[in-house]
Design a protein around this motif. Structure first.
Motif, PDB file in Angstrom:
ATOM      1  N   VAL A 341       1.026  -1.184   0.342  1.00  0.00           N
ATOM      2  CA  VAL A 341      -0.454   0.304   0.039  1.00  0.00           C
ATOM      3  C   VAL A 341       0.911   1.218   0.270  1.00  0.00           C
ATOM      4  N   GLY A 342       0.934   1.980  -0.729  1.00  0.00           N
ATOM      5  CA  GLY A 342       1.227   3.540  -1.013  1.00  0.00           C
ATOM      6  C   GLY A 342       2.703   3.131  -1.473  1.00  0.00           C
ATOM      7  N   LEU A 343       3.023   2.522  -1.694  1.00  0.00           N
ATOM      8  CA  LEU A 343       4.379   1.859  -3.136  1.00  0.00           C
ATOM      9  C   LEU A 343       3.401   1.934  -4.374  1.00  0.00           C
ATOM     10  N   PRO A 344       4.541   2.235  -5.258  1.00  0.00           N
ATOM     11  CA  PRO A 344       4.149   1.593  -6.764  1.00  0.00           C
ATOM     12  C   PRO A 344       4.799   0.089  -6.592  1.00  0.00           C
ATOM     13  N   GLY A 345       4.047  -0.845  -7.447  1.00  0.00           N
ATOM     14  CA  GLY A 345       5.109  -1.914  -8.268  1.00  0.00           C
ATOM     15  C   GLY A 345       5.975  -1.782  -9.050  1.00  0.00           C
ATOM     16  N   LEU A 346       7.203  -2.400  -9.066  1.00  0.00           N
ATOM     17  CA  LEU A 346       7.951  -1.795  -9.379  1.00  0.00           C
ATOM     18  C   LEU A 346       7.707  -2.725 -10.829  1.00  0.00           C
ATOM     19  N   ASP A 347       8.163  -1.923 -11.985  1.00  0.00           N
ATOM     20  CA  ASP A 347       8.543  -2.625 -13.344  1.00  0.00           C
ATOM     21  C   ASP A 347       9.575  -3.167 -14.548  1.00  0.00           C
ATOM     22  N   PRO A 348       9.022  -3.775 -14.944  1.00  0.00           N
ATOM     23  CA  PRO A 348       9.896  -4.656 -15.256  1.00  0.00           C
ATOM     24  C   PRO A 348      11.506  -5.094 -16.098  1.00  0.00           C
ATOM     25  N   LEU A 349      11.018  -3.735 -16.312  1.00  0.00           N
ATOM     26  CA  LEU A 349      12.959  -2.546 -17.015  1.00  0.00           C
ATOM     27  C   LEU A 349      13.556  -2.483 -15.877  1.00  0.00           C
ATOM     28  N   ASP A 350      12.808  -1.884 -14.560  1.00  0.00           N
ATOM     29  CA  ASP A 350      13.303  -1.520 -13.092  1.00  0.00           C
ATOM     30  C   ASP A 350      14.099  -2.683 -13.047  1.00  0.00           C
ATOM     31  N   VAL A 351      12.940  -4.126 -12.725  1.00  0.00           N
ATOM     32  CA  VAL A 351      14.125  -5.530 -11.491  1.00  0.00           C
ATOM     33  C   VAL A 351      14.775  -5.897 -12.741  1.00  0.00           C
ATOM     34  N   LEU A 352      14.964  -5.847 -13.889  1.00  0.00           N
ATOM     35  CA  LEU A 352      16.059  -6.130 -14.923  1.00  0.00           C
ATOM     36  C   LEU A 352      17.175  -5.645 -15.047  1.00  0.00           C
ATOM     37  N   GLY A 353      17.077  -3.957 -14.703  1.00  0.00           N
ATOM     38  CA  GLY A 353      18.335  -3.595 -14.829  1.00  0.00           C
ATOM     39  C   GLY A 353      19.002  -3.961 -13.102  1.00  0.00           C
ATOM     40  N   ARG A 354      17.946  -4.167 -12.024  1.00  0.00           N
ATOM     41  CA  ARG A 354      18.647  -4.513 -10.765  1.00  0.00           C
ATOM     42  C   ARG A 354      19.312  -5.683 -11.081  1.00  0.00           C
ATOM     43  N   PHE A 359      25.350  -8.825 -11.475  1.00  0.00           N
ATOM     44  CA  PHE A 359      26.181  -9.517 -12.604  1.00  0.00           C
ATOM     45  C   PHE A 359      27.299  -8.936 -12.650  1.00  0.00           C
ATOM     46  N   GLY A 360      27.488  -7.930 -12.754  1.00  0.00           N
ATOM     47  CA  GLY A 360      29.013  -6.557 -12.766  1.00  0.00           C
ATOM     48  C   GLY A 360      28.718  -5.997 -14.053  1.00  0.00           C
ATOM     49  N   ILE A 361      26.901  -5.807 -14.541  1.00  0.00           N
ATOM     50  CA  ILE A 361      27.227  -5.209 -15.926  1.00  0.00           C
ATOM     51  C   ILE A 361      26.428  -3.778 -15.876  1.00  0.00           C
ATOM     52  N   ASP A 362      27.533  -3.176 -16.459  1.00  0.00           N
ATOM     53  CA  ASP A 362      27.516  -1.520 -16.003  1.00  0.00           C
ATOM     54  C   ASP A 362      26.113  -0.875 -16.028  1.00  0.00           C
ATOM     55  N   GLY A 363      25.667  -0.293 -15.495  1.00  0.00           N
ATOM     56  CA  GLY A 363      24.009   0.630 -15.604  1.00  0.00           C
ATOM     57  C   GLY A 363      24.141   1.219 -17.606  1.00  0.00           C
ATOM     58  N   ASP A 369      15.526  -0.547 -23.390  1.00  0.00           N
ATOM     59  CA  ASP A 369      14.322  -0.576 -23.894  1.00  0.00           C
ATOM     60  C   ASP A 369      13.461  -2.780 -23.672  1.00  0.00           C
ATOM     61  N   VAL A 370      12.458  -2.890 -22.658  1.00  0.00           N
ATOM     62  CA  VAL A 370      12.744  -3.945 -21.723  1.00  0.00           C
ATOM     63  C   VAL A 370      12.907  -5.162 -22.742  1.00  0.00           C
ATOM     64  N   ASP A 371      12.050  -4.799 -24.230  1.00  0.00           N
ATOM     65  CA  ASP A 371      12.682  -6.007 -24.634  1.00  0.00           C
ATOM     66  C   ASP A 371      14.163  -6.525 -24.572  1.00  0.00           C
ATOM     67  N   GLU A 372      14.987  -5.596 -24.896  1.00  0.00           N
ATOM     68  CA  GLU A 372      16.849  -5.881 -25.317  1.00  0.00           C
ATOM     69  C   GLU A 372      17.113  -6.030 -23.792  1.00  0.00           C
ATOM     70  N   ALA A 373      16.606  -5.413 -22.736  1.00  0.00           N
ATOM     71  CA  ALA A 373      16.901  -5.630 -21.654  1.00  0.00           C
ATOM     72  C   ALA A 373      16.645  -7.018 -21.508  1.00  0.00           C
ATOM     73  N   ALA A 374      15.304  -7.748 -21.578  1.00  0.00           N
ATOM     74  CA  ALA A 374      14.778  -8.875 -20.963  1.00  0.00           C
ATOM     75  C   ALA A 374      16.027  -9.534 -22.063  1.00  0.00           C
TER      76      ALA A 374
END
Length: 941
Positions: A341-354, A359-363, A369-374
């Protein structure tokens, strides 16, 4: 029968008399003994004896040899028998012989009976009850069964008994394991595996016993030996049960891994919960999916779903920590905040970035793009053995870009939603904790001594917490913070439904907040059906029912049944509602129900009126379908489409299935201050009258109609009060209480004040019936005469039939059969002409008793058989009981007491269940007479 003789087949074939051994002679005489002893008390034909001793190629002298063996056996068993005296033990009859011996005197039969009893006990989990029978059964053995005995019978019986002995030994080992005595099972199991190396069940049990004794390595050795033997000897692999034991052995401790690499990174799993309790079956299943015993690849996607607060996250973290050694290349974790409650859910791109950064990949190298990140995510995981825990997913869309994972990687998802994610997904629905598991949670937090001090209150506390781990943790924490409180002190606070959700708060933990997050996700959804589901949950909180159907929900929502069903199914997917066993039925657990009541709209009158109207229309239609000739109480017209029923059976089934809800809804409406809803509650109460009378339910009938009487008097509804008085009187009459007369007299006064001549004659008929029940037969004749005159004057045919029936009944009770028969036969003809089967069944029952009084049991039986069939069709339970008792009397007066026995046997439990004092006495008296005639002991039920 010679009680002193016993025959032994479980070892060398022998016999004994009064403890002294008997020499049974040569092998073929022993074979004869075994054949006769296998069917003690039954004639064994000579051809079967010959076939059992010699098989398909008997000698020409086989029959003569049988006579010789029989003579020798008789001499051996009865040495003191005179030369011309017939044998009392081996008796010739109908082309064969029988051994007059009780089965308990043959060890093989005694063994089989004890084994069957023990098997049933083991199957229902009663290991303590099974063990003594198994010990006694196995103690009967004294070597190989029937050794040296020739013939096909001995061969097949030897094989059967040997298999049964092995089964008994296996059941004994299983019982010992069930009683937590694995050490006692080890030696017998090792002996079995030695003697029967290819039998898998003893090896399975031996592995379980070794694991429970902490000897995991030995258990794995047993499996490897079993696998090798089965492969070498039979060319097959171990069966599923043996493989399951292997998986349990693997799961019993950490796997030894060579230390040939750096520690696996990243390691993001939260710490395992120290107070984790239970979930044994779920843990075993999840370990089998995520760490297969045969080192094959894990299942790529496992979803743990369940209602708020059921412990999904705790289980996921527990299993993650248990299997993390199987994933050396990393364990990732993220809270997706799907229900925060009160916090938005994480979007898939945010999860993929984390995860990619872990695994050591530079930000800067992570695509926007979510498809490229996937795609980069899948490339990064390729070739790795990684465990990923996605906690609290809002739905499939939030995790879809992370799927599918490359082989060797497993993703575990927790969600309040039911997720369907394709063929590779295994979904585990997490139920509430059992009572023992729940008590353990409380004991760990508040102390076992406090729980043990009052087990009844502890069980009550578990029920009030709905078996939800979150609620139990809060309750345990509150007790821990308040050492002066007893368990009953907290349960007393929680029993107040108005404050229960408030009481279940401790620090940041709150059941209300957990439920609110799920509701808010639906209410704020962009999908229309989600918003309808959120509104439906609040409306369901208005009605305090055991369960609901889509039709009731549609009435509350003011929508069609299809849309209401979709909304209910959406609540099921969100684990805020549960399916019941019956088709189309849904139920709110208590804590969700209390939360739903808080979400209910402020203006409840409209939805409640619609739901009550649906119930009234449906009940009226069902009762009319059940018996269209019964007069229903007048009440308000309702604008509702009733539940459709196809015929009397379907109508009665609907009423039986909904009665609990109908009574609850009527009671709730009548208890409230809203006069309009109270009037609808009265109408619903009245619509149930005929069903409750036929079903013989005096207690709810009286309670509900007393409340209706209070409401009618409060609202000034004199016609309603008239009906309520009559219904209460009916219930009291079913209980045999004199108080019923006062209500009927009050009803008669109201009918006359209202100028309602139909109601007046109806009450006169009920007064006649009650007078008969009280033994006031002349008074009954007076009431019946007044009813008949009034009913004929106003043209009330149903009243005429009833008055004639009452006149006939009163005359029959007064011992004036000639005067009784005319009115009864006139009423029966009238009922048959119009198809009033309800009146017909009553009149045939009375005529049946009249015929018995006249000494015409055959004619009585005909009437009573037809009355019994009609009573059962109408579910008229008291009528059914009366017919059964009278039929029993008719059968014995026809000279066939044995034919009476089934009727009275069926009547006894029904009499005990209905608790009608008069007919219970009648039933017991009839049973005593019948049982004395046939020589059966009398039984009280």
């Amino acid at each position: 029968m010679a009680e002193g003789v016993i025959v032994r087949l479980l070892g060398p074939v022998t016999a004994a008399r009064d403890g002294k051994e008997i020499d049974l002679g040569p092998p073929r005489r022993q074979a004869l003994t075994a054949i006769l002893a296998a069917w003690p008390g039954r004639v064994v034909p000579i051809p079967r004896i010959i076939d059992g001793i010699w098989g398909d190629d008997p000698p020409k002298t086989a029959e003569q040899s049988v006579y010789t063996y029989v003579a020798g056996l008789r001499n051996a068993l009865e040495p003191s028998r005179g030369r011309r005296e017939p044998s009392k033990l081996v008796v010739g009859a109908a082309g064969g012989y029988r051994l007059r011996l009780d089965g308990s005197r043959v060890d093989a039969i005694a063994f089989t009976e004890r084994l069957d009893h023990a098997r049933r006990a083991v199957l229902r989990g009663d290991h303590a009850g099974a063990l003594p029978d198994l010990e006694e059964a196995l103690a009967l053995w004294h070597g190989e069964a029937l050794p040296g005995v020739p013939g096909p019978f001995a061969e097949s019986e030897r094989a059967r008994l040997t298999e049964a002995r092995l089964a008994a030994q296996e059941y004994r080992a299983e019982a010992l394991l069930g009683l937590d005595r694995p050490q006692d099972a080890l030696a017998p199991l090792r002996a079995m595996t030695y003697r029967h190396p290819l039998r898998e069940r003893p090896r399975e049990l031996l592995m379980l016993a070794l694991v429970r004794c902490g000897r995991r390595a030995e258990a794995l050795v047993v499996y490897e030996e079993s696998r090798r033997l089965l492969r070498e000897e039979l060319g097959v692999d171990p069966g599923e049960a043996l493989r399951r034991s292997h998986r349990l052995a693997l799961a019993a401790g950490p796997r030894e891994r060579p230390g040939d690499g750096p520690p696996p990174l990243p390691r993001q799993l939260p710490r395992d919960l120290a107070g984790f309790v239970g979930r044994t079956q779920e843990v075993i299943r999840l370990k089998g999916l995520l760490a297969p015993w045969d080192d094959t690849e894990p299942n790529p996607l496992v979803v743990i779903s369940g209602p708020p607060g059921v412990g999904k996250s705790a289980l996921a973290v527990r299993i993650g920590n248990l299997v993390k050694d199987r994933y050396p290349d990393g364990q990732l974790y993220v809270n997706l905040r799907g229900a925060t409650v009160g916090l938005p859910g994480l979007d898939p791109l945010d999860v993929l970035g984390r995860f990619l950064r872990a695994f050591g990949i530079d930000g800067d190298a992570i695509p926007g793009d979510v498809d490229e990140a996937a795609a980069l995510w899948r490339s990064t995981l390729s070739g790795r053995r990684t465990l990923i825990l996605l906690d609290d997913a809002a739905g499939l869309g939030q995790i879809l870009p992370l799927l599918p994972a490359p082989r060797g990687t497993a993703i575990v998802v927790t969600s309040r939603e039911t997720l369907a994610a394709g063929d590779d997904c295994v979904q585990l629905h997490l139920p509430r904790l059992s009572l023992p598991e729940s008590v353990t949670v409380l004991a760990k937090l508040a102390g076992a001594e406090r729980m043990a001090a009052d087990p009844e209150e502890t069980a009550g506390l578990v029920r009030l917490c709905d078996g939800l781990p979150l609620a139990l943790r809060i309750a345990g924490a509150r007790l821990a913070d308040r050492p002066a409180w007893s368990v009953s002190a907290l349960t007393g606070r929680l029993r107040d439904e108005r404050r229960r959700l408030h009481e279940l708060e401790a620090g940041e933990l709150a059941v209300r907040a957990s439920l609110a997050s799920s509701w808010s996700a639906l209410a704020g959804s962009a999908r229309p059906i989600d918003r309808v589901a959120a509104r439906a949950l609040g409306l369901l909180g208005l009605l305090h029912l055991h369960d609901v159907t889509a039709e009731v929900a549609a009435a509350l929502l003011g929508t069609g049944a299809d849309e209401a069903e979709r909304a209910l199914e959406r609540l099921v997917d969100a684990h805020l509602l549960e399916h019941l066993a019956g088709p189309g039925r849904y139920q709110l657990h208590d804590l969700v129900r209390l939360f739903a009541a808080e979400m209910a709209p402020g203006d409840a009158a409209g939805p409640l009126a619609r739901a009550l109207s649906f119930y009234i229309a449906s009940a009226r239609l069902a009762v009319t379908t059940m018996d269209p000739h019964r007069v229903q109480a007048e009440g308000p017209e309702v604008d509702a489409v009733p539940h459709a029923v196809g015929g009397p059976d379907e109508a009665i089934a609907w009423l039986a299935g909904e009665e609990t809800n109908l009574v609850a809804a009527a009671g709730q409406a009548m208890a409230g201050p809203d006069s309009g809803l109270a009037a609808l509650g009265v109408a619903l109460c009245f619509s149930l009258f005929w069903y409750q009378q036929y079903a013989h339910e005096p207690v709810p009938l009286i309670a509900l109609n007393r409340r209706a009487l209070d409401v009618c008097e409060r609202l000034g509804d004199r016609l309603g009060a008239y009906h309520a008085h009559g219904h209460v009187a009916c219930g009291l009459a079913l209980q045999g209480k004199a108080e019923a007369m006062g209500h009927l007299e009050a009803q008669l006064i109201l009918a006359r004040e209202l100028g309602d001549r139909f109601s007046e004659q109806r009450t006169l008929g009920n007064l006649a019936n009650l007078s008969v029940e009280r033994g006031l037969h002349e008074q009954a004749l007076g009431y019946a005469g007044r009813q008949l005159a009034l009913a004929r004057r106003i043209g009330a045919d149903v009243g005429v039939r009833y008055a004639l029936m009452m006149r006939g009944l009163a005359c029959q009770k007064l011992g004036r059969p000639a005067e009784a028969r005319g009115p009864l036969e006139e009423a029966l003809a009238a009922a048959e002409s119009i198809g009033d089967t309800g009146h017909e069944m009553n009149m045939r029952r009375i005529l049946g008793e009249l015929c018995l009084d006249e000494g015409k049991p055959g004619e009585a039986a005909d009437h009573l058989e037809r009355a019994l069939a009609a009573s059962r069709a109408h579910r008229n339970r008291l009528g059914e009981l009366e017919c059964l008792v009278l039929l029993s009397r008719a059968r014995r007066e026809l000279g066939d007491a044995h034919a009476a026995l089934p009727h009275i046997a069926e009547a006894m439990p029904l009499a005990a269940e209905l608790e009608n004092a008069k007919w219970r006495i009648e039933t017991e008296n009839e049973q005593r007479i019948v049982h004395e005639l046939v020589g059966v002991p009398t039984v009280r039920v």
